[in-house]
Design an enzyme around this catalytic site. Structure first.
Site, PDB file in Angstrom:
ATOM      1  N   LYS A  13       0.832  -1.207   0.000  1.00 22.80           N
ATOM      2  CA  LYS A  13       0.000   0.000   0.000  1.00 22.80           C
ATOM      3  C   LYS A  13       0.870   1.262   0.000  1.00 22.80           C
ATOM      4  O   LYS A  13       0.675   2.157  -0.805  1.00 22.80           O
ATOM      5  CB  LYS A  13      -0.936   0.032   1.231  1.00 22.80           C
ATOM      6  CG  LYS A  13      -1.899  -1.146   1.297  1.00 22.80           C
ATOM      7  CD  LYS A  13      -2.853  -1.043   2.475  1.00 22.80           C
ATOM      8  CE  LYS A  13      -2.175  -1.126   3.838  1.00 22.80           C
ATOM      9  NZ  LYS A  13      -1.463  -2.383   4.113  1.00 22.80           N
ATOM     10  N   ARG A  88      -9.958   0.820   8.632  1.00 23.94           N
ATOM     11  CA  ARG A  88      -9.479  -0.513   8.967  1.00 23.94           C
ATOM     12  C   ARG A  88     -10.483  -1.282   9.812  1.00 23.94           C
ATOM     13  O   ARG A  88     -10.225  -2.420  10.163  1.00 23.94           O
ATOM     14  CB  ARG A  88      -8.228  -0.352   9.820  1.00 23.94           C
ATOM     15  CG  ARG A  88      -6.946  -0.737   9.150  1.00 23.94           C
ATOM     16  CD  ARG A  88      -5.859  -0.400  10.158  1.00 23.94           C
ATOM     17  NE  ARG A  88      -4.695  -1.176   9.968  1.00 23.94           N
ATOM     18  CZ  ARG A  88      -3.633  -0.770   9.296  1.00 23.94           C
ATOM     19  NH1 ARG A  88      -3.616   0.390   8.710  1.00 23.94           N
ATOM     20  NH2 ARG A  88      -2.588  -1.549   9.215  1.00 23.94           N
ATOM     21  N   ARG A 127      11.641  -5.660   4.819  1.00 23.39           N
ATOM     22  CA  ARG A 127      11.455  -4.218   4.644  1.00 23.39           C
ATOM     23  C   ARG A 127      12.448  -3.449   5.514  1.00 23.39           C
ATOM     24  O   ARG A 127      12.724  -3.808   6.654  1.00 23.39           O
ATOM     25  CB  ARG A 127      10.036  -3.811   5.031  1.00 23.39           C
ATOM     26  CG  ARG A 127       9.870  -2.287   5.089  1.00 23.39           C
ATOM     27  CD  ARG A 127       8.436  -1.844   5.139  1.00 23.39           C
ATOM     28  NE  ARG A 127       7.684  -2.464   6.188  1.00 23.39           N
ATOM     29  CZ  ARG A 127       6.357  -2.437   6.263  1.00 23.39           C
ATOM     30  NH1 ARG A 127       5.659  -1.832   5.327  1.00 23.39           N
ATOM     31  NH2 ARG A 127       5.743  -3.038   7.254  1.00 23.39           N
ATOM     32  N   ARG A 160      11.350  -1.667  10.963  1.00 26.98           N
ATOM     33  CA  ARG A 160      10.229  -1.262  11.805  1.00 26.98           C
ATOM     34  C   ARG A 160      10.071  -2.252  12.945  1.00 26.98           C
ATOM     35  O   ARG A 160      10.196  -3.449  12.757  1.00 26.98           O
ATOM     36  CB  ARG A 160       8.942  -1.225  10.971  1.00 26.98           C
ATOM     37  CG  ARG A 160       8.503   0.173  10.612  1.00 26.98           C
ATOM     38  CD  ARG A 160       7.394   0.198   9.586  1.00 26.98           C
ATOM     39  NE  ARG A 160       6.160  -0.451  10.012  1.00 26.98           N
ATOM     40  CZ  ARG A 160       5.022  -0.426   9.302  1.00 26.98           C
ATOM     41  NH1 ARG A 160       4.997   0.215   8.151  1.00 26.98           N
ATOM     42  NH2 ARG A 160       3.951  -1.036   9.732  1.00 26.98           N
ATOM     43  N   ARG A 171      -0.523  -9.010  13.327  1.00 29.77           N
ATOM     44  CA  ARG A 171      -1.135  -8.004  12.451  1.00 29.77           C
ATOM     45  C   ARG A 171      -2.005  -8.663  11.366  1.00 29.77           C
ATOM     46  O   ARG A 171      -3.043  -8.138  10.990  1.00 29.77           O
ATOM     47  CB  ARG A 171      -0.046  -7.140  11.813  1.00 29.77           C
ATOM     48  CG  ARG A 171       0.560  -6.154  12.820  1.00 29.77           C
ATOM     49  CD  ARG A 171       1.894  -5.619  12.357  1.00 29.77           C
ATOM     50  NE  ARG A 171       1.823  -4.819  11.163  1.00 29.77           N
ATOM     51  CZ  ARG A 171       2.855  -4.520  10.397  1.00 29.77           C
ATOM     52  NH1 ARG A 171       4.062  -4.967  10.725  1.00 29.77           N
ATOM     53  NH2 ARG A 171       2.719  -3.774   9.337  1.00 29.77           N
TER      54      ARG A 171
HETATM   55  P1  AP5 Z   1       4.794  -1.583   1.837  1.00 24.10           P
HETATM   56  O1  AP5 Z   1       4.466  -0.765   0.630  1.00 24.10           O
HETATM   57  O2  AP5 Z   1       5.540  -0.950   2.925  1.00 24.10           O
HETATM   58  O3  AP5 Z   1       3.449  -2.332   2.365  1.00 24.10           O
HETATM   59  P2  AP5 Z   1       2.222  -1.782   3.162  1.00 24.10           P
HETATM   60  O4  AP5 Z   1       1.000  -2.415   2.557  1.00 24.10           O
HETATM   61  O5  AP5 Z   1       2.248  -0.289   3.239  1.00 24.10           O
HETATM   62  O6  AP5 Z   1       2.509  -2.452   4.570  1.00 24.10           O
HETATM   63  P3  AP5 Z   1       2.406  -1.859   6.037  1.00 24.10           P
HETATM   64  O7  AP5 Z   1       3.156  -2.792   6.924  1.00 24.10           O
HETATM   65  O8  AP5 Z   1       2.766  -0.426   6.056  1.00 24.10           O
HETATM   66  O9  AP5 Z   1       0.891  -2.038   6.288  1.00 24.10           O
HETATM   67  P4  AP5 Z   1       0.183  -2.004   7.593  1.00 24.10           P
HETATM   68  O10 AP5 Z   1      -1.189  -1.769   7.094  1.00 24.10           O
HETATM   69  O11 AP5 Z   1       0.357  -3.174   8.464  1.00 24.10           O
HETATM   70  O12 AP5 Z   1       0.931  -0.843   8.429  1.00 24.10           O
HETATM   71  P5  AP5 Z   1       0.561   0.663   8.723  1.00 24.10           P
HETATM   72  O13 AP5 Z   1       1.801   1.440   8.723  1.00 24.10           O
HETATM   73  O14 AP5 Z   1      -0.581   1.099   7.911  1.00 24.10           O
HETATM   74  O15 AP5 Z   1       5.573  -2.887   1.318  1.00 24.10           O
HETATM   75  C1  AP5 Z   1       6.060  -3.865   2.219  1.00 24.10           C
HETATM   76  C2  AP5 Z   1       7.446  -4.341   1.766  1.00 24.10           C
HETATM   77  O16 AP5 Z   1       7.311  -5.062   0.532  1.00 24.10           O
HETATM   78  C3  AP5 Z   1       8.443  -3.204   1.489  1.00 24.10           C
HETATM   79  O17 AP5 Z   1       9.713  -3.617   1.880  1.00 24.10           O
HETATM   80  C4  AP5 Z   1       8.355  -3.013  -0.045  1.00 24.10           C
HETATM   81  O18 AP5 Z   1       9.579  -2.524  -0.565  1.00 24.10           O
HETATM   82  C5  AP5 Z   1       8.055  -4.425  -0.511  1.00 24.10           C
HETATM   83  N1  AP5 Z   1       7.188  -4.445  -1.690  1.00 24.10           N
HETATM   84  C6  AP5 Z   1       6.143  -3.611  -1.968  1.00 24.10           C
HETATM   85  N2  AP5 Z   1       5.569  -3.954  -3.152  1.00 24.10           N
HETATM   86  C7  AP5 Z   1       6.252  -5.042  -3.605  1.00 24.10           C
HETATM   87  C8  AP5 Z   1       6.129  -5.862  -4.768  1.00 24.10           C
HETATM   88  N3  AP5 Z   1       5.177  -5.623  -5.693  1.00 24.10           N
HETATM   89  N4  AP5 Z   1       7.000  -6.892  -4.903  1.00 24.10           N
HETATM   90  C9  AP5 Z   1       7.950  -7.133  -3.961  1.00 24.10           C
HETATM   91  N5  AP5 Z   1       8.137  -6.386  -2.846  1.00 24.10           N
HETATM   92  C10 AP5 Z   1       7.284  -5.358  -2.677  1.00 24.10           C
HETATM   93  O19 AP5 Z   1       0.041   0.519  10.240  1.00 24.10           O
HETATM   94  C11 AP5 Z   1       0.919   0.216  11.282  1.00 24.10           C
HETATM   95  C12 AP5 Z   1       0.152   0.138  12.572  1.00 24.10           C
HETATM   96  O20 AP5 Z   1      -0.436   1.420  12.887  1.00 24.10           O
HETATM   97  C13 AP5 Z   1      -1.018  -0.841  12.610  1.00 24.10           C
HETATM   98  O21 AP5 Z   1      -0.599  -2.153  12.916  1.00 24.10           O
HETATM   99  C14 AP5 Z   1      -1.896  -0.236  13.701  1.00 24.10           C
HETATM  100  O22 AP5 Z   1      -1.392  -0.533  14.973  1.00 24.10           O
HETATM  101  C15 AP5 Z   1      -1.716   1.269  13.481  1.00 24.10           C
HETATM  102  N6  AP5 Z   1      -2.728   1.798  12.546  1.00 24.10           N
HETATM  103  C16 AP5 Z   1      -2.526   2.287  11.312  1.00 24.10           C
HETATM  104  N7  AP5 Z   1      -3.690   2.662  10.742  1.00 24.10           N
HETATM  105  C17 AP5 Z   1      -4.653   2.396  11.671  1.00 24.10           C
HETATM  106  C18 AP5 Z   1      -6.072   2.538  11.661  1.00 24.10           C
HETATM  107  N8  AP5 Z   1      -6.726   3.022  10.598  1.00 24.10           N
HETATM  108  N9  AP5 Z   1      -6.750   2.167  12.777  1.00 24.10           N
HETATM  109  C19 AP5 Z   1      -6.101   1.676  13.868  1.00 24.10           C
HETATM  110  N10 AP5 Z   1      -4.771   1.502  13.928  1.00 24.10           N
HETATM  111  C20 AP5 Z   1      -4.049   1.853  12.824  1.00 24.10           C
HETATM  112 MG    MG Z   2       2.443   1.112   4.815  1.00 20.53          MG
END
Ligand code: AP5
Ligand code: MG
Ligand code: ZN
Length: 216
Positions: A13, A88, A127, A160, A171
């Site tokens: 994402k 979410r 990552r 991270r 997660r």
């Molecule tokens: P990346 O693009 O970083 O993936 P992502 O989908 O953004 O993954 P996240 O871990 O950021 O998602 P998340 O939803 O768990 O975390 P968030 O920060 O939102 O890609 C991942 C890796 O793969 C990278 O190394 C990239 O280079 C690689 N990659 C990407 N595309 C690729 C491809 N096509 N092929 C190969 N490799 C690839 O949330 C973190 C925390 O915050 C949550 O756990 C929660 O505690 C809190 N939080 C956030 N939002 C909320 C909410 N709305 N409500 C409540 N708590 C929340």
């Molecule tokens: Mg992300």
């Protein structure tokens, strides 16, 4: 263009959001990034959010919804935005709908980046992120030009805290229970698009551009 990005942790994402927001010139709003910034600055919000994030749990809805409403009320969101990691939960999705409704707006599409579980663990444990500018890399799939250094600001990359194997499993569990049902929610609204997220980063982006090009 008003877009929601859906998908499991590690689906790509954040990676795709960066490319989409550059192409469509819309702000990329990542609740995860907002929380991480507050954690690094040790704000009251950061201190509260950290307790949940480090354990792979969601930050409570009331907190998260308030933050997103404030952000969407800023001027730069008038012509569009890209929400990454929000909504979410069903409660967040309802709150977003009411907020947009009250402001005479609606999203163009909720775009699901579809990636099966077996890809996720390798993506997340590999990552590396820049603590300074937030850029994200992968040791195998998207390595920086110089090992463990950010291409943009030359800072040392870190892992991270919630990217360890056990937290990733938690997660994914939270995703299945609380976020996955939103796929049906947007399908029922006739507002869901799906992109296959298993290809290479640029390939997925090309497919996303085709999908968004066809969205009204
Ligand atoms: P990346 O693009 O970083 O993936 P992502 O989908 O953004 O993954 P996240 O871990 O950021 O998602 P998340 O939803 O768990 O975390 P968030 O920060 O939102 O890609 C991942 C890796 O793969 C990278 O190394 C990239 O280079 C690689 N990659 C990407 N595309 C690729 C491809 N096509 N092929 C190969 N490799 C690839 O949330 C973190 C925390 O915050 C949550 O756990 C929660 O505690 C809190 N939080 C956030 N939002 C909320 C909410 N709305 N409500 C409540 N708590 C929340
Ligand atoms: Mg992300
Ligand atoms: Zn950087």
């Amino acid at each position: 263009m008003k877009i929601i990005l859906l998908g499991p942790p590690g689906a790509g994402k954040g990676t795709q959001a960066k490319l989409i927001s550059e192409k469509y010139v819309i702000p990329h709003i990542s609740t995860g990034d907002i929380f991480r910034k507050n954690i690094s600055e040790k704000t009251p919000l950061g201190i509260e959010a950290k307790r949940y994030i480090d354990n792979g749990q969601l930050v409570p809805d009331e907190v998260t919804i308030g933050i997103v409403k404030d952000r969407l009320s800023m001027d730069d969101c008038e012509n569009g935005f890209l929400l990454d990691g929000f909504p979410r939960t069903a409660m967040q999705a309802d709150a977003l709908d009411s907020f947009l409704n009250d402001n005479g707006q609606k999203i163009n599409t909720a775009l699901l980046i579809d990636v099966p579980k077996e890809f996720i663990l390798e993506r997340m444990t590999g990552r590396r992120v820049c603590p300074s500018c937030g850029a994200s890399y992968h040791i195998k799939f998207n390595p920086p030009k110089v090992e463990m250094k950010c291409d943009i600001c030359n800072n040392s990359l870190i892992q991270r805290k919630d990217d360890t194997e056990s937290t990733v499993k938690e997660r994914l569990d939270v995703y299945d229970k609380q976020t996955q049902p939103l796929i049906q929610y947007y399908k029922d609204q006739n507002n869901l698009s799906v992109v296959n997220g298993t290809g290479e980063i640029n390939e997925v982006f090309g497919d996303i551009c085709n999908i968004l090009g066809a969205v009204k």
